[in-house]
Scaffold this motif. Structure first.
Motif, PDB file in Angstrom:
ATOM      1  N   LEU A   1       0.835  -1.207   0.000  1.00 40.64           N
ATOM      2  CA  LEU A   1       0.000   0.000   0.000  1.00 40.64           C
ATOM      3  C   LEU A   1       0.869   1.255   0.000  1.00 40.64           C
ATOM      4  O   LEU A   1       0.567   2.221  -0.704  1.00 40.64           O
ATOM      5  N   LEU A   2       1.966   1.222   0.780  1.00 41.12           N
ATOM      6  CA  LEU A   2       2.881   2.375   0.790  1.00 41.12           C
ATOM      7  C   LEU A   2       3.460   2.587  -0.609  1.00 41.12           C
ATOM      8  O   LEU A   2       3.540   3.721  -1.091  1.00 41.12           O
ATOM      9  N   PHE A   3       3.825   1.479  -1.267  1.00 44.13           N
ATOM     10  CA  PHE A   3       4.360   1.580  -2.635  1.00 44.13           C
ATOM     11  C   PHE A   3       3.306   2.176  -3.561  1.00 44.13           C
ATOM     12  O   PHE A   3       3.611   3.031  -4.403  1.00 44.13           O
ATOM     13  N   ALA A   4       2.029   1.739  -3.391  1.00 44.42           N
ATOM     14  CA  ALA A   4       0.964   2.241  -4.268  1.00 44.42           C
ATOM     15  C   ALA A   4       0.750   3.731  -4.058  1.00 44.42           C
ATOM     16  O   ALA A   4       0.543   4.480  -5.028  1.00 44.42           O
ATOM     17  N   ILE A   5       0.824   4.197  -2.783  1.00 46.04           N
ATOM     18  CA  ILE A   5       0.652   5.633  -2.519  1.00 46.04           C
ATOM     19  C   ILE A   5       1.792   6.417  -3.175  1.00 46.04           C
ATOM     20  O   ILE A   5       1.579   7.456  -3.799  1.00 46.04           O
ATOM     21  N   GLY A   6       3.026   5.881  -3.049  1.00 47.98           N
ATOM     22  CA  GLY A   6       4.161   6.541  -3.691  1.00 47.98           C
ATOM     23  C   GLY A   6       3.992   6.593  -5.195  1.00 47.98           C
ATOM     24  O   GLY A   6       4.251   7.621  -5.832  1.00 47.98           O
ATOM     25  N   LEU A   7       3.505   5.490  -5.770  1.00 42.42           N
ATOM     26  CA  LEU A   7       3.285   5.442  -7.224  1.00 42.42           C
ATOM     27  C   LEU A   7       2.232   6.467  -7.642  1.00 42.42           C
ATOM     28  O   LEU A   7       2.386   7.147  -8.652  1.00 42.42           O
ATOM     29  N   THR A   8       1.169   6.596  -6.827  1.00 44.67           N
ATOM     30  CA  THR A   8       0.147   7.611  -7.115  1.00 44.67           C
ATOM     31  C   THR A   8       0.774   8.996  -7.210  1.00 44.67           C
ATOM     32  O   THR A   8       0.494   9.758  -8.136  1.00 44.67           O
ATOM     33  N   GLY A   9       1.635   9.304  -6.226  1.00 47.68           N
ATOM     34  CA  GLY A   9       2.269  10.623  -6.230  1.00 47.68           C
ATOM     35  C   GLY A   9       3.142  10.831  -7.446  1.00 47.68           C
ATOM     36  O   GLY A   9       3.129  11.897  -8.066  1.00 47.68           O
ATOM     37  N   VAL A  10       3.932   9.796  -7.805  1.00 51.57           N
ATOM     38  CA  VAL A  10       4.828   9.939  -8.963  1.00 51.57           C
ATOM     39  C   VAL A  10       4.015  10.167 -10.231  1.00 51.57           C
ATOM     40  O   VAL A  10       4.381  10.972 -11.082  1.00 51.57           O
ATOM     41  N   VAL A  11       2.864   9.481 -10.353  1.00 54.65           N
ATOM     42  CA  VAL A  11       2.089   9.593 -11.588  1.00 54.65           C
ATOM     43  C   VAL A  11       1.277  10.880 -11.599  1.00 54.65           C
ATOM     44  O   VAL A  11       1.163  11.522 -12.645  1.00 54.65           O
ATOM     45  N   LEU A  12       0.729  11.297 -10.445  1.00 53.80           N
ATOM     46  CA  LEU A  12      -0.262  12.384 -10.454  1.00 53.80           C
ATOM     47  C   LEU A  12       0.327  13.765 -10.209  1.00 53.80           C
ATOM     48  O   LEU A  12      -0.166  14.735 -10.759  1.00 53.80           O
ATOM     49  N   ARG A  13       1.339  13.869  -9.330  1.00 52.14           N
ATOM     50  CA  ARG A  13       1.819  15.208  -8.985  1.00 52.14           C
ATOM     51  C   ARG A  13       2.678  15.776 -10.098  1.00 52.14           C
ATOM     52  O   ARG A  13       3.383  15.035 -10.789  1.00 52.14           O
ATOM     53  N   ARG A  14       2.630  17.109 -10.268  1.00 50.68           N
ATOM     54  CA  ARG A  14       3.442  17.738 -11.302  1.00 50.68           C
ATOM     55  C   ARG A  14       4.583  18.563 -10.738  1.00 50.68           C
ATOM     56  O   ARG A  14       5.454  18.990 -11.483  1.00 50.68           O
ATOM     57  N   ASN A  15       4.571  18.778  -9.421  1.00 54.12           N
ATOM     58  CA  ASN A  15       5.710  19.435  -8.773  1.00 54.12           C
ATOM     59  C   ASN A  15       6.835  18.409  -8.651  1.00 54.12           C
ATOM     60  O   ASN A  15       6.684  17.389  -7.990  1.00 54.12           O
ATOM     61  N   ILE A  16       7.974  18.671  -9.291  1.00 59.85           N
ATOM     62  CA  ILE A  16       8.988  17.618  -9.424  1.00 59.85           C
ATOM     63  C   ILE A  16       9.611  17.279  -8.065  1.00 59.85           C
ATOM     64  O   ILE A  16      10.069  16.147  -7.851  1.00 59.85           O
ATOM     65  N   ILE A  17       9.582  18.224  -7.099  1.00 57.41           N
ATOM     66  CA  ILE A  17      10.122  17.923  -5.772  1.00 57.41           C
ATOM     67  C   ILE A  17       9.226  16.919  -5.055  1.00 57.41           C
ATOM     68  O   ILE A  17       9.710  15.975  -4.408  1.00 57.41           O
ATOM     69  N   VAL A  18       7.896  17.089  -5.198  1.00 56.42           N
ATOM     70  CA  VAL A  18       6.972  16.132  -4.563  1.00 56.42           C
ATOM     71  C   VAL A  18       7.090  14.773  -5.242  1.00 56.42           C
ATOM     72  O   VAL A  18       7.029  13.730  -4.577  1.00 56.42           O
ATOM     73  N   VAL A  19       7.283  14.764  -6.567  1.00 57.83           N
ATOM     74  CA  VAL A  19       7.510  13.504  -7.275  1.00 57.83           C
ATOM     75  C   VAL A  19       8.718  12.781  -6.688  1.00 57.83           C
ATOM     76  O   VAL A  19       8.701  11.567  -6.460  1.00 57.83           O
ATOM     77  N   PHE A  20       9.751  13.552  -6.400  1.00 59.54           N
ATOM     78  CA  PHE A  20      10.981  13.002  -5.843  1.00 59.54           C
ATOM     79  C   PHE A  20      10.742  12.406  -4.452  1.00 59.54           C
ATOM     80  O   PHE A  20      11.234  11.321  -4.129  1.00 59.54           O
TER      81      PHE A  20
END
Lengths: 184, 106
Positions: free
Chosen positions: B13-32
């Motif tokens: 689930l933690l991995f899935a939440i991280g994946l959501t952020g990488v796919v959805l967020r556009r601020n590259i720092i939050v993606v990181f």
């Protein structure tokens, strides 16, 4: 680790992680990430991985988060202007994540479960040289986590450790080169 | 006592939440940051397997914990380099939003 404490740390970790994704302010994201890593470190300690829990706090919540917050402040990103979200990427991304979660639940519901085996520390002392710190600690029924990792790190994993040192040096030089003012 | 599947599900689930952020967020720092979350989820599975499958001496398997040590160290180096790249990017482009970085778009 008792089940209520497991769920407490799990909730801290997952809600912190969700807040990283959902909050608009990058500084708030960084702060909720610290909460998430504290919960994760709690889970590590609950699995007798004390050293991993400590470095999780020190390296992630300490060093890496300071770097993130420093860069956020440096670039002055607090003025996160109102952006209109596009529907197609959001739906696509959520689709990928939901498919992943369904797969995950499907796989985990079919894998055989395993209970946490109890550690018999005084019995394990027999496989170490008597008189060493590790054997003494094990006989006294305390897990010498750091000693075990240190011994393994400097014998079995000595070459990877040295390569890691070179990697850190290369990263340091790379960062200095990247952040130098480009003059052309 | 939580069982192995508890830990694996939570890590997934933690991995899935991280994946959501990488796919959805556009601020590259939050993606990181979300990339770091995904790395930590992998660390959680490593520690769980190390604890639930003890080594020959009856202690938690030390190799899993060594791998976690190396992952954390490499992640620290990766964050330093990645943030330097983000600063260099901001200097040349004045933006860190991934949808405004369209140089490679045909």
């Amino acid at each position: 680790m008792p089940l209520p404490i497991f769920w407490l740390f799990t909730v801290i970790m997952l809600f912190g992680a969700a807040a990283v994704v959902l909050l608009r302010n990058p500084v708030a994201s960084a702060m909720s990430m610290v909460a998430s890593f504290v919960g994760l470190a709690g889970l590590f300690v609950g699995m007798n991985a004390y050293f991993a829990g400590i470095i999780q706090i020190l390296v992630y919540a300490g060093a890496i988060m300071v770097l993130f917050i420093f860069i956020i402040m440096l670039l002055d990103l607090n003025t996160d202007k109102k952006r209109t979200p596009k529907m197609a990427p959001i739906l696509g991304g959520l689709g990928i994540v939901i498919a992943f979660t369904i797969q995950l639940i499907g796989v985990i519901s079919t894998t055989p479960d395993k209970a946490m085996p109890a550690l018999d520390l005084p019995a394990s002392a027999a496989s170490f040289t008597p008189g060493t710190q590790i054997a003494k600690n094990l006989s006294a029924n305390s897990l010498p986590d750091v000693h075990l990792i240190g011994q393994s790190l400097f014998t079995e994993y000595n070459l990877p450790l040295q390569i890691l040192g070179v990697l850190l040096l290369v990263a340091t030089i790379g960062v200095v080169t990247l952040s130098k003012k480009q003059s052309n | 006592m939580p069982s192995l599947n508890h830990y694996l599900l939570v890590a997934g689930l933690l991995f899935a939440i991280g994946l959501t952020g990488v796919v959805l967020r556009r601020n590259i720092i939050v993606v990181f940051m979300c990339l770091e979350l995904m790395l930590s989820a992998a660390n959680l599975t490593l520690i769980a397997f190390s604890r639930f499958y003890p080594g020959a001496n009856g202690l938690p398997d030390i190799h899993g914990q060594m791998l976690v040590f190396f992952v954390v160290t490499v992640a620290a180096a990766e964050v330093a380099v990645g943030l330097a790249i983000i600063v260099a990017l901001y200097r040349t482009r004045q933006t860190i939003y991934t949808d405004e970085l369209t140089t490679l778009k045909g």
